[in-house]
Design a protein around this motif. Structure first.
Motif, PDB file in Angstrom:
ATOM      1  N   UNK A  61      54.697  10.745 -14.173  1.00 24.43           N
ATOM      2  CA  UNK A  61      54.415  12.138 -13.816  1.00 24.43           C
ATOM      3  C   UNK A  61      55.521  13.061 -14.316  1.00 24.43           C
ATOM      4  N   UNK A  62      56.747  12.579 -14.339  1.00 23.02           N
ATOM      5  CA  UNK A  62      57.880  13.418 -14.735  1.00 23.02           C
ATOM      6  C   UNK A  62      57.820  13.808 -16.203  1.00 23.02           C
ATOM      7  N   UNK A  63      57.309  12.905 -17.059  1.00 22.68           N
ATOM      8  CA  UNK A  63      57.287  13.173 -18.495  1.00 22.68           C
ATOM      9  C   UNK A  63      55.887  13.460 -19.026  1.00 22.68           C
ATOM     10  N   UNK A  64      54.864  13.276 -18.186  1.00 20.05           N
ATOM     11  CA  UNK A  64      53.469  13.442 -18.592  1.00 20.05           C
ATOM     12  C   UNK A  64      53.120  12.510 -19.751  1.00 20.05           C
ATOM     13  N   UNK A  78      51.595   4.395 -26.099  1.00 22.36           N
ATOM     14  CA  UNK A  78      52.199   5.530 -25.402  1.00 22.36           C
ATOM     15  C   UNK A  78      51.398   6.777 -25.758  1.00 22.36           C
ATOM     16  N   UNK A  79      50.809   7.394 -24.739  1.00 18.27           N
ATOM     17  CA  UNK A  79      49.945   8.555 -24.942  1.00 18.27           C
ATOM     18  C   UNK A  79      50.615   9.793 -24.365  1.00 18.27           C
ATOM     19  N   UNK A  80      50.608  10.856 -25.138  1.00 22.39           N
ATOM     20  CA  UNK A  80      51.079  12.139 -24.629  1.00 22.39           C
ATOM     21  C   UNK A  80      49.973  12.777 -23.812  1.00 22.39           C
ATOM     22  N   UNK A  81      50.265  13.058 -22.545  1.00 29.10           N
ATOM     23  CA  UNK A  81      49.273  13.697 -21.694  1.00 29.10           C
ATOM     24  C   UNK A  81      49.016  15.144 -22.045  1.00 29.10           C
ATOM     25  N   UNK A  82      49.906  15.734 -22.828  1.00 25.46           N
ATOM     26  CA  UNK A  82      49.753  17.146 -23.185  1.00 25.46           C
ATOM     27  C   UNK A  82      48.739  17.363 -24.305  1.00 25.46           C
ATOM     28  N   UNK A  83      48.588  16.359 -25.196  1.00 29.05           N
ATOM     29  CA  UNK A  83      47.639  16.543 -26.298  1.00 29.05           C
ATOM     30  C   UNK A  83      46.716  15.348 -26.528  1.00 29.05           C
ATOM     31  N   UNK A  84      46.760  14.357 -25.618  1.00 30.81           N
ATOM     32  CA  UNK A  84      45.856  13.202 -25.684  1.00 30.81           C
ATOM     33  C   UNK A  84      45.937  12.471 -27.019  1.00 30.81           C
ATOM     34  N   UNK A 311      49.107  16.717 -13.198  1.00 29.06           N
ATOM     35  CA  UNK A 311      48.114  17.444 -14.000  1.00 29.06           C
ATOM     36  C   UNK A 311      46.694  17.307 -13.475  1.00 29.06           C
ATOM     37  N   UNK A 312      46.466  16.365 -12.575  1.00 26.55           N
ATOM     38  CA  UNK A 312      45.122  16.138 -12.073  1.00 26.55           C
ATOM     39  C   UNK A 312      44.228  15.411 -13.054  1.00 26.55           C
ATOM     40  N   UNK A 313      44.819  14.742 -14.052  1.00 24.52           N
ATOM     41  CA  UNK A 313      44.034  13.984 -15.016  1.00 24.52           C
ATOM     42  C   UNK A 313      44.021  12.504 -14.623  1.00 24.52           C
TER      43      UNK A 313
END
Length: 340
Positions: A61-64, A78-84, A311-313
């Motif tokens: 959660x800290x790094x998304x 390793x997936x970036x939660x900001x851009x999928x 992020x609720x994802x």
């Protein structure tokens, strides 16, 4: 390990590295054509290609960042939660299965079920910093970020110090250990075992304090620390057992889809997400009513589930699709019919 727990037809369910990460070209994840580009919809908004037969999923959660164990690729995506997008692929041991994260130390732990090891990964540089020998076929792993202790199901439960990467205790259950959930608020560890039960362990003493009967072939464990409630998927019963952490008893049994496996909880919305492997969907359970309030189609043979509370994802590993489905979680108000 309970061998009656069905896994992929190509694999036998096991009893569930380079020092420099291999940075790869990001795999663009276009949203599904049939899915609306919306947030907070309880729908799939993106599908991300990963490695072969993804199993466990965890979120920092800290790094998304999202971490996915690819069972047949022997890698961690390793997936970036900001851009999928997949931003790195890290080689680990053979047949990686379970994943958990310590957001306080930015450290990821992966069980290598074929190697009998745990790979310790630095989230800051996506590299394996240690490999810990733990025993036969490690499957589940859980981290307490408050105490910096790591718990691994490898026949017995191995207790690892996150500070030293050393095993500091071994907890024998008498019935094996499959999957692990940790409540960092109460410092309690929950372990599914081969006798269709959940062992409750005190993190302060490493002693089993209770054994709770659940359904047939219990698998993953999800915990809502806010309500002190534990959710256990029963793979062969097609149900979820709801356990009160206060009384150590089952307070509800919820029918879900076929072969429920992965589970995680959005404590902000008090909703539980359950991956139904043979149904190819995710059941959304209202923690308030203990009923299925929605069912979300995902990829083929969904196994692992992880919720990003920031992020609720929700991230779902689809074993046969070699993908991760991204769900935008939404709070469901009112009581809706089961399976709606």
């Amino acid at each position: 390990m309970n061998l009656s727990l069905k896994r992929s037809s190509a694999t036998v369910f096991l009893s569930l590295v380079a020092l420099l990460a291999l940075t790869i070209t990001p795999l663009t994840s276009a949203p599904l054509a049939s899915a609306p580009l919306a947030r907070r919809c309880n729908c799939v908004t993106a599908t991300i290609p990963v490695g072969s037969e993804p199993h466990g999923v965890a979120v920092d959660v800290a790094t998304n960042m999202v971490y996915v164990a690819n069972f047949f690729s022997n890698t961690l995506s390793v997936i970036s939660g900001s851009n999928n997008t997949v931003v790195a692929t890290i080689p680990v041991g053979s047949f990686p299965y379970g994943v958990d994260v310590n957001p306080a130390t930015n450290t990821i732990y992966v069980t290598d079920s074929g190697s009998g090891t745990v790979s310790v990964i630095s989230g800051s540089n996506d590299s394996v910093t240690a490999t810990i020998q733990v025993g036969t076929s490690p499957i589940g792993v859980g981290v307490n970020p408050v105490t910096n202790m790591v718990y691994v199901a490898a026949g017995a439960v191995q207790v690892i110090s996150g500070a030293t990467n050393k095993i500091v205790d071994t907890i024998l259950l008498g019935a094996g250990a499959n999957f692990i959930g940790v409540d960092s608020i109460t410092n309690t560890i929950y372990v599914t075992n081969a006798l269709n039960a959940v062992s409750v362990i005190s993190g302060a003493t490493d002693i089993v304090t209770a054994t709770i009967p659940v359904g047939i072939a219990p698998a993953f464990i999800g915990i809502n620390s806010k309500t002190n409630t534990i959710y256990v998927t029963n793979f062969q019963s097609n149900t979820v057992s709801v356990i009160s952490g206060q009384t150590n008893s089952v307070v509800a049994t919820i029918p879900v889809g076929s072969s429920p496996f992965g589970v995680d909880v959005d404590s902000k919305t008090n909703q539980v997400y359950v991956a139904n492997e043979d149904s190819g969907n995710v059941s959304v359970i209202s923690g308030r009513t203990n009923t299925v309030a929605a069912t979300i189609p995902v990829g083929s043979s969904p196994i692992g589930v992880a919720v990003n509370l920031g992020t609720g994802m929700v991230y779902v590993a689809n074993d046969f699709s070699n993908t991760v489905s991204v769900i935008s979680a939404a709070k469901i108000t009112g009581r809706q019919p089961s399976g709606s």
